[in-house]
Scaffold this active site. Sequence first.
Site, PDB file in Angstrom:
ATOM      1  N   ASP A 169       0.718  -1.270   0.043  1.00 38.52           N
ATOM      2  CA  ASP A 169      -0.141   0.010  -0.107  1.00 38.52           C
ATOM      3  C   ASP A 169       0.808   1.292   0.180  1.00 38.52           C
ATOM      4  OD1 ASP A 169      -2.334   1.539  -0.081  1.00 38.52           O
ATOM      5  OD2 ASP A 169      -2.951   0.581   2.036  1.00 38.52           O
ATOM      6  N   GLY A 176      -3.236   4.702  -8.138  1.00 37.52           N
ATOM      7  CA  GLY A 176      -3.291   5.138  -9.437  1.00 37.52           C
ATOM      8  C   GLY A 176      -2.731   6.596  -9.629  1.00 37.52           C
ATOM      9  N   ASP A 234      -9.600   3.644  -3.361  1.00 39.44           N
ATOM     10  CA  ASP A 234     -10.434   2.421  -3.154  1.00 39.44           C
ATOM     11  C   ASP A 234     -11.836   2.334  -3.735  1.00 39.44           C
ATOM     12  OD1 ASP A 234      -8.396   2.298  -1.333  1.00 39.44           O
ATOM     13  OD2 ASP A 234      -9.373   2.153   0.656  1.00 39.44           O
TER      14      ASP A 234
HETATM   15  C1  GLA Z   1      -5.621   1.557   1.589  1.00 36.97           C
HETATM   16  C2  GLA Z   1      -5.907   0.666   0.301  1.00 36.97           C
HETATM   17  C3  GLA Z   1      -7.157  -0.336   0.750  1.00 36.97           C
HETATM   18  C4  GLA Z   1      -6.842  -0.968   2.097  1.00 36.97           C
HETATM   19  C5  GLA Z   1      -6.670   0.145   3.160  1.00 36.97           C
HETATM   20  C6  GLA Z   1      -6.033  -0.476   4.427  1.00 36.97           C
HETATM   21  O1  GLA Z   1      -6.890   2.431   1.760  1.00 36.97           O
HETATM   22  O2  GLA Z   1      -6.232   1.196  -0.865  1.00 36.97           O
HETATM   23  O3  GLA Z   1      -7.146  -1.339  -0.391  1.00 36.97           O
HETATM   24  O4  GLA Z   1      -5.847  -1.717   1.830  1.00 36.97           O
HETATM   25  O5  GLA Z   1      -5.498   1.095   2.767  1.00 36.97           O
HETATM   26  O6  GLA Z   1      -5.696   0.257   5.533  1.00 36.97           O
END
Ligand code: GLA
Length: 413
Positions: free
Chosen positions: A158, A194, A214
Amino acid sequence: MKWSGVFLALVVLAQLRLEAAALDNGVARLPPMGWSTWCTENDVLPCYDDFCNEQEIRSVADAMAANGLKDLGYNYIVLDDCWGGGRDAQNNIIPDASRFPSGMKNLTDYIHARGLLFGVYTDVGTTTCRGGRPGSWPFYEQDARVFASWGLDYVKMDWCHEPSGFTAQELYTNMSQALNKTGRPIFFSICEWGRSDPWTWGMKVGNSWRVGPDHLPVWWTPPFQQDPGQGQGTANIIEHMAGLSSYAGPGGWNDPDFLMPGYWWLSENEQISEFSFWCLWASPLIVATDVRVLSDKKHILNKEAIAVNQDKLGIPGDRIANYTDGGQVWAKPLSNGSWAVILYNPNFFESVDIPVSWDQIRGWPAMQQAGNKKALVRDLWKHENQGVWAVGFLGKRVEAHAVRFITVTPYGA
Ligand code: GLA
């Protein structure tokens, strides 16, 4: 050589070119399928909590092995931002002992014994996005070795608290190389939302790359920047995916984020549209709701849709028409000489008739004579042939937010 042979030869050449540029770590010839803990415990609020301790993971593994999901190809289990406990005296990353008292190797063995694969989340920085759990910085090589020693098959990385002075491509390349050095084939999932057009460099570095913020289990959101806790709806993602197909293929896939089947904020039509698109894009089919219960998520079991996602050519679909009344057409070539086609209505309220003519489909056999442009149409949700259509097909009165998902096979050429 018949037209279909010529077309396939061209497609295969294009694929070979992509594959030559792809990360060579022996995985992801086809898009991954599976389940992630992220957001699974979300009866009321979207993404309120993960579903994540060793008893729960074991119960999901047992269910996936027995309830048909594994047989359909859903074979990855991935712990999201919920498992890290800190580092030991040698700086080895360790799991949260209150959630995983038996340790990760033990859990991997349990999952592998059920014919499933196992992976974890980490982060480019020192701490993760939500729980403030340990990220991998500055221990990429060490973490990669620890992950390999646990027998992991998948690592997602991440983008919170990124160390300064590096591009995303540099950081992800470092982890990619660290994982490769372990000698264990490990699917590497790039998750930088992205921000730096990861589709332009992801193929060399990872096996999938998140194309945007997300995915929230809602249809539409006002456009957001990604920040922890923010996200976007299914319709936003569909719009964003237009034009990205050529970057992905065997070895590396555009990742529009998790599927949210069964989530009550999405209507049945919306959930079917979501699954159809993820299949057409050849995107990862990683489900982030409780897959021990399938009664409210039957559509993720649609074998004909899954076959489009897992088609061995591995060519992602893309938009081929965007009509002024809102209707859209998307298409993807399949290895048997057919095309998968989505007729999609993104309008908020009005239903529309959505036409597609065979001439619009890229690669359609030119040898078909003007008077003989016929194709067999099959509906992948009704599981019924729709007859032979000359020149094109009309999806009648497609409802707002809905799709017709069909295959089209040139007939009598
Ligand atoms: C980000 C990622 C998610 C998830 C959260 C976890 O927002 O994009 O897919 O993994 O962190 O905290």
